[in-house]
Design an enzyme around this catalytic site. Sequence first.
Site, PDB file in Angstrom:
ATOM      1  CG  ASP A  67      36.933  42.284  41.871  1.00  0.00           C
ATOM      2  OD1 ASP A  67      36.680  42.326  43.089  1.00  0.00           O
ATOM      3  OD2 ASP A  67      38.096  42.376  41.413  1.00  0.00           O
ATOM      4  CG  ASP A  69      42.413  46.226  43.830  1.00  0.00           C
ATOM      5  OD1 ASP A  69      42.939  46.735  42.810  1.00  0.00           O
ATOM      6  OD2 ASP A  69      43.038  46.072  44.889  1.00  0.00           O
ATOM      7  CG  ASN A 100      36.242  38.603  48.996  1.00  0.00           C
ATOM      8  OD1 ASN A 100      35.022  38.554  48.951  1.00  0.00           O
ATOM      9  ND2 ASN A 100      37.009  37.559  48.715  1.00  0.00           N
ATOM     10  CG  ASN A 101      37.211  46.757  51.854  1.00  0.00           C
ATOM     11  OD1 ASN A 101      36.925  46.708  53.046  1.00  0.00           O
ATOM     12  ND2 ASN A 101      37.912  47.732  51.323  1.00  0.00           N
ATOM     13  CE  LYS A 124      34.489  39.281  45.101  1.00  0.00           C
ATOM     14  NZ  LYS A 124      34.826  40.324  44.104  1.00  0.00           N
ATOM     15  CG  ASP A 155      41.192  41.302  39.208  1.00  0.00           C
ATOM     16  OD1 ASP A 155      40.210  41.248  39.975  1.00  0.00           O
ATOM     17  OD2 ASP A 155      42.352  41.495  39.599  1.00  0.00           O
TER      18      ASP A 155
END
Length: 273
Positions: free
Chosen positions: A9, A11, A43-44, A185, A209
Amino acid sequence: MTRLALLLDMDGVLYRGRHVLPGVPEALAQLEAAGHELCFATNNGWSSAEEISERLQHMGISVRPERMATAAWAAAKLLHTRWPAVRRPYVLGSAEVARQLRERGMQPVAEEDHQQADALVVGIDLELSYRKLARAQAVGLRGVPFLATDMDGAYPWEDGWLPGSGSLVAAVERATGRTAVPAGKPEPFMYRALLQGLPEGLLPVVIGDNLGTDIRAGRAAGFATILVLSGIATAADAAAAPPEERPDYVVADLAAAAAWIVGGDAISDEHGR
Ligand SMILES: [Mg+2]
């Protein structure tokens, strides 16, 4: 040594806000030098992989766009794979979603041509209006394939939150009485799509995270999972997580994960399978 396909991931793992997390460029270099493959899943749903890669470059992080899955990319790939006959989707979402659909040979319909749409794709739309929502509803009510980039309800922003694509998807679901098929996700689709571009025989390991998205997607795919505590989740959250969101390993941050992976034989085939 087991070679790993690391599914990271971004961010909360590589950076937070505009700041690179400590030791991240070195950790990525260390993992690559040890022979592991690095992929990135976000997921952007409004930026392209190229744009994100460029932004990261300015932060001193080097990530190849072809190793990155965004939610917009994943939605177009999922639609094209599952419903190859779709030609003219209606998009309630970003320009990037429309661009990704065109890349795969589809022609998103203009708003006024919504009656001709043969699929519905919903994601974050900064120009959301009641009229656009009503048109998405009309398309959805015709029973065509209904996809969502992702179901993130809220995005962290400055000191607070903004509504995420999942909030818009929920509005369309409610208006149509239907359930969207999400690409991002916690669906494992992005991870599987990334692995398709890698050599065979690598052991997939998720590093994230967020328990509800990254770790849940990794568990759903049957992959080993590492939670880093440099983002959203705390060690207490991990301990209290339901089985489908419980990580195999918990470490402070990516630098610690890299030191641990490179330093030993910590992850073997028996985990997460
Ligand atoms: Mg994150």
